[in-house]
Enzyme design. Sequence first.
Site, PDB file in Angstrom:
ATOM      1  N   ASP A  68      -6.457   0.651   0.505  1.00  0.00           N
ATOM      2  CA  ASP A  68      -6.563   1.004   1.924  1.00  0.00           C
ATOM      3  C   ASP A  68      -7.945   0.550   2.398  1.00  0.00           C
ATOM      4  O   ASP A  68      -8.654  -0.148   1.681  1.00  0.00           O
ATOM      5  CB  ASP A  68      -6.338   2.516   2.130  1.00  0.00           C
ATOM      6  CG  ASP A  68      -7.550   3.320   1.704  1.00  0.00           C
ATOM      7  OD1 ASP A  68      -8.350   2.809   0.892  1.00  0.00           O
ATOM      8  OD2 ASP A  68      -7.725   4.447   2.201  1.00  0.00           O
TER       9      ASP A  68
ATOM     10  N   LYS B 288       0.835  -1.207   0.000  1.00  0.00           N
ATOM     11  CA  LYS B 288       0.000   0.000   0.000  1.00  0.00           C
ATOM     12  C   LYS B 288       0.871   1.258   0.000  1.00  0.00           C
ATOM     13  O   LYS B 288       0.695   2.146  -0.829  1.00  0.00           O
ATOM     14  CB  LYS B 288      -0.934   0.012   1.225  1.00  0.00           C
ATOM     15  CG  LYS B 288      -1.968   1.106   1.145  1.00  0.00           C
ATOM     16  CD  LYS B 288      -2.592   1.433   2.473  1.00  0.00           C
ATOM     17  CE  LYS B 288      -1.857   2.570   3.123  1.00  0.00           C
ATOM     18  NZ  LYS B 288      -2.439   3.069   4.354  1.00  0.00           N
TER      19      LYS B 288
END
Length: 289
Positions: free
Chosen positions: A206, A187
């Site tokens: 996310d 991420k």
Amino acid sequence: MPRGVTPRQPSRSGRQDKVVTRPLRAKVKARKVSSVLKRGAKVAAPIMGRVAAAKKAAGGVPKGYNPVAPQRVNEILKRLDERYPAATCALHHKSAWELLVATILSAQCTDARVNMVTPVIFAKYPDVEAFAALKPEELEPEIRSTGFFRNKSKSVVGAARKIVSDFGGEVPRTMDELLQIPGVARKTANVVLGTWFKIADGVVVDTHVQRIARRLELTRNQEPRKIEQDLMKVIPRDKWIVFAHQIIFHGRALCIARKPKCADCPLEDVCHAADKTWSTVDIHKSAKP
Ligand code: SF4
């Protein structure tokens, strides 16, 4: 008796004898109707059962419906573009290093809170070498308000040391190299690559992207890595970066975790999420966060 002539049998209902009363005739008719209905039900039952079972297995999704059909996905992307034309990373930063630090600090914390903390630490420690020279305990009080400050401190200082020792003080620009840095997973790497270097190597997944991709049936997976792979298959590569920004904006503005504001949502008529608060279309039981 001549050949071919069969004597007529008396009617079982006694019709010829005119002995059947009106109520009895009605009863006979009703019996016939009910036997036809029963036969029909026997034939229909297995078919209906199979349809219901198929629908149940698909989570209430009608046969032939493809949630990742390019036409549907393009419609979603088009509406996101219209609604969030300027969507971008909300973390304040002036360099790849600052963005990396801000992204590490943003885990389990709001971007607004991170944006309060980062100007202070970047003023005090102006470059990656300054962070590399710190002990993690020295950084802890500065980032305490972002939560999980001990781990985040170790990650930030560890990342700085790795970048200084292995990458000449420059944040690397490939996924493989970024993943070698302490505290950096896909991420964070995707945020830095996409937002700073404009390199689309993957999709940022996310908590917002995770939830909304499932609500929109773009994935059925729950694990971020698998969700990312699914999104990379259905979203055109040139949209990977902006799509994540737009979904994050959407997750904050309308498609919030509890009680999404579906009545105001531009995607309402293409969204079949099981937990919609208002809907003009079918709900699909499998489309849930
Ligand atoms: S309709 Fe509701 S659940 Fe679907 S994307 Fe919009 S806000 Fe989210």
